[in-house]
Design a protein around this motif. Structure first.
Motif, short mmCIF file in Angstrom:
data_model
loop_
_atom_site.label_atom_id
_atom_site.label_comp_id
_atom_site.label_asym_id
_atom_site.label_seq_id
_atom_site.Cartn_x
_atom_site.Cartn_y
_atom_site.Cartn_z
N LEU A 107 0.80 -1.22 0.00
CA LEU A 107 0.00 0.00 0.00
C LEU A 107 0.84 1.28 0.00
N LEU A 108 1.98 1.23 0.66
CA LEU A 108 2.79 2.44 0.82
C LEU A 108 3.68 2.69 -0.39
N VAL A 109 4.25 3.87 -0.45
CA VAL A 109 5.14 4.23 -1.55
C VAL A 109 6.41 4.86 -0.98
N GLY A 110 7.41 4.96 -1.83
CA GLY A 110 8.64 5.67 -1.48
C GLY A 110 9.36 5.07 -0.28
N GLU A 111 9.85 5.94 0.60
CA GLU A 111 10.64 5.50 1.74
C GLU A 111 9.79 4.76 2.77
N ASP A 112 8.49 5.06 2.83
CA ASP A 112 7.61 4.32 3.73
C ASP A 112 7.54 2.85 3.30
N ARG A 113 7.43 2.62 1.98
CA ARG A 113 7.41 1.24 1.49
C ARG A 113 8.74 0.54 1.77
N LEU A 114 9.84 1.26 1.62
CA LEU A 114 11.15 0.68 1.92
C LEU A 114 11.24 0.26 3.38
N LEU A 115 10.73 1.10 4.28
CA LEU A 115 10.73 0.76 5.70
C LEU A 115 9.91 -0.50 5.95
N ALA A 116 8.71 -0.56 5.36
CA ALA A 116 7.85 -1.73 5.58
C ALA A 116 8.52 -3.00 5.07
N SER A 117 9.13 -2.95 3.89
CA SER A 117 9.78 -4.15 3.35
C SER A 117 11.01 -4.52 4.15
N THR A 118 11.71 -3.52 4.70
CA THR A 118 12.87 -3.80 5.53
C THR A 118 12.47 -4.49 6.83
N ALA A 136 20.71 -4.25 -2.69
CA ALA A 136 20.94 -2.89 -3.17
C ALA A 136 19.76 -2.02 -2.76
N LEU A 137 20.04 -0.80 -2.33
CA LEU A 137 18.99 0.13 -1.94
C LEU A 137 18.75 1.15 -3.04
N PRO A 138 17.52 1.67 -3.16
CA PRO A 138 17.23 2.67 -4.19
C PRO A 138 18.11 3.90 -4.02
N THR A 145 18.05 7.76 5.66
CA THR A 145 17.18 6.60 5.52
C THR A 145 17.99 5.36 5.17
N MET A 146 18.98 5.53 4.31
CA MET A 146 19.84 4.39 3.96
C MET A 146 20.53 3.83 5.19
N ALA A 147 21.01 4.73 6.06
CA ALA A 147 21.69 4.29 7.28
C ALA A 147 20.73 3.53 8.19
N ILE A 148 19.51 4.04 8.32
CA ILE A 148 18.51 3.38 9.16
C ILE A 148 18.18 2.00 8.61
N VAL A 149 17.97 1.90 7.30
CA VAL A 149 17.61 0.63 6.69
C VAL A 149 18.76 -0.37 6.83
N ARG A 150 19.99 0.08 6.67
CA ARG A 150 21.14 -0.82 6.83
C ARG A 150 21.18 -1.41 8.23
N ASP A 157 20.77 -8.81 15.03
CA ASP A 157 21.98 -8.38 15.74
C ASP A 157 21.60 -7.20 16.64
N GLY A 158 21.52 -7.47 17.95
CA GLY A 158 21.07 -6.45 18.89
C GLY A 158 21.96 -5.23 18.93
N SER A 159 23.24 -5.37 18.55
CA SER A 159 24.14 -4.23 18.60
C SER A 159 23.73 -3.14 17.60
N ALA A 160 22.99 -3.52 16.57
CA ALA A 160 22.54 -2.54 15.58
C ALA A 160 21.54 -1.57 16.20
N LEU A 161 20.78 -2.02 17.21
CA LEU A 161 19.76 -1.16 17.80
C LEU A 161 20.38 0.01 18.55
#
Length: 218
Positions: A107-118, A136-138, A145-150, A157-161
């Motif tokens: 349903l979502l588009v753009g970065e919101d869709r990327l977050l949902a799929s991540t 690969a990221l868009p 946003t790229m840093a957050i998604v990575r 891996d809890g250290s990522a949080l």
């Protein structure tokens, strides 16, 4: 509603009051902009979510999503699905979270869709114990946003949080995401010591660190 904070909802002292006013105005016959009532319902559910009243927040998201679906308001319906998924993750209900995130991704588009799929990938790994995937990221994504998604790609891996916290500071959805993942990872006792035995959510699988996942059912 965006993890990046660009135009995202910020729950503050005046947010609930405005949501109540919008809901009252939308309830008047013939008044209110298109989808104003649904947006107000979403705002009030966000307030409940922020206060930790997850049961009422989930009910609010469900009501709002149903109304939005009937009106074809896909952005609002997708936001409700994404937020409902975060509550399901926090409760350890990963099957429900997976279904909500699949709906949000459609349903979502753009970065919101990327977050949902991540987040969908993170829930899959929490459920199966599979290793993270490199993808690969868009190129249109913002560096933040790229840093957050990575970082989300590194779950479980809890250290990522720990690194995620500063990136989502001030973003309501980012804070909800971090809170849900911290709860589910904390409850599952993820350990990264040499030779550790890692047990997945609800005891569905186990593996020795760096080994292959084994199903308890099998």
């Amino acid at each position: 509603v965006a993890l990046t904070g660009r135009g995202g909802a910020r729950v503050d002292a005046g947010f609930r009051e405005k949501g109540g006013e919008d809901l009252a105005r939308a309830g008047e016959a013939g008044a209110g902009a298109p989808h104003e009532r649904e947006a107000a319902l979403l705002a009030l559910a966000l307030c409940l979510h922020d206060e930790g009243d997850l049961r009422r927040a989930a009910a609010g998201y469900a009501e709002c999503a149903g109304r939005a679906r009937g009106l074809g308001a896909t952005a609002i319906e997708g936001a409700c699905s994404l937020l409902a998924a975060l509550i399901a993750i926090q409760h350890g209900e990963l099957g429900e979270a997976f279904a909500e995130l699949r709906a949000a991704s459609a349903l979502l588009v753009g970065e919101d869709r990327l977050l949902a799929s991540t987040l969908l990938g993170a829930v899959r790994r929490l459920s199966t114990g599979d290793a993270r995937e490199t993808r690969a990221l868009p190129s249109a994504c913002s560096p933040r946003t790229m840093a957050i998604v990575r970082l989300l790609d590194a779950v479980p891996d809890g250290s990522a949080l720990a690194a995620l916290g500063p990136l989502v500071e001030g973003d309501t959805l980012g804070r909800f995401t971090l809170r849900a993942l911290e709860v589910v990872l904390g409850e599952r006792s993820w350990v990264h010591a040499e030779g550790a035995l890692v047990v997945g959510p609800e005891g569905r699988w186990f593996r020795f660190l760096h080994g292959e996942s084994q199903s308890f059912a099998r």
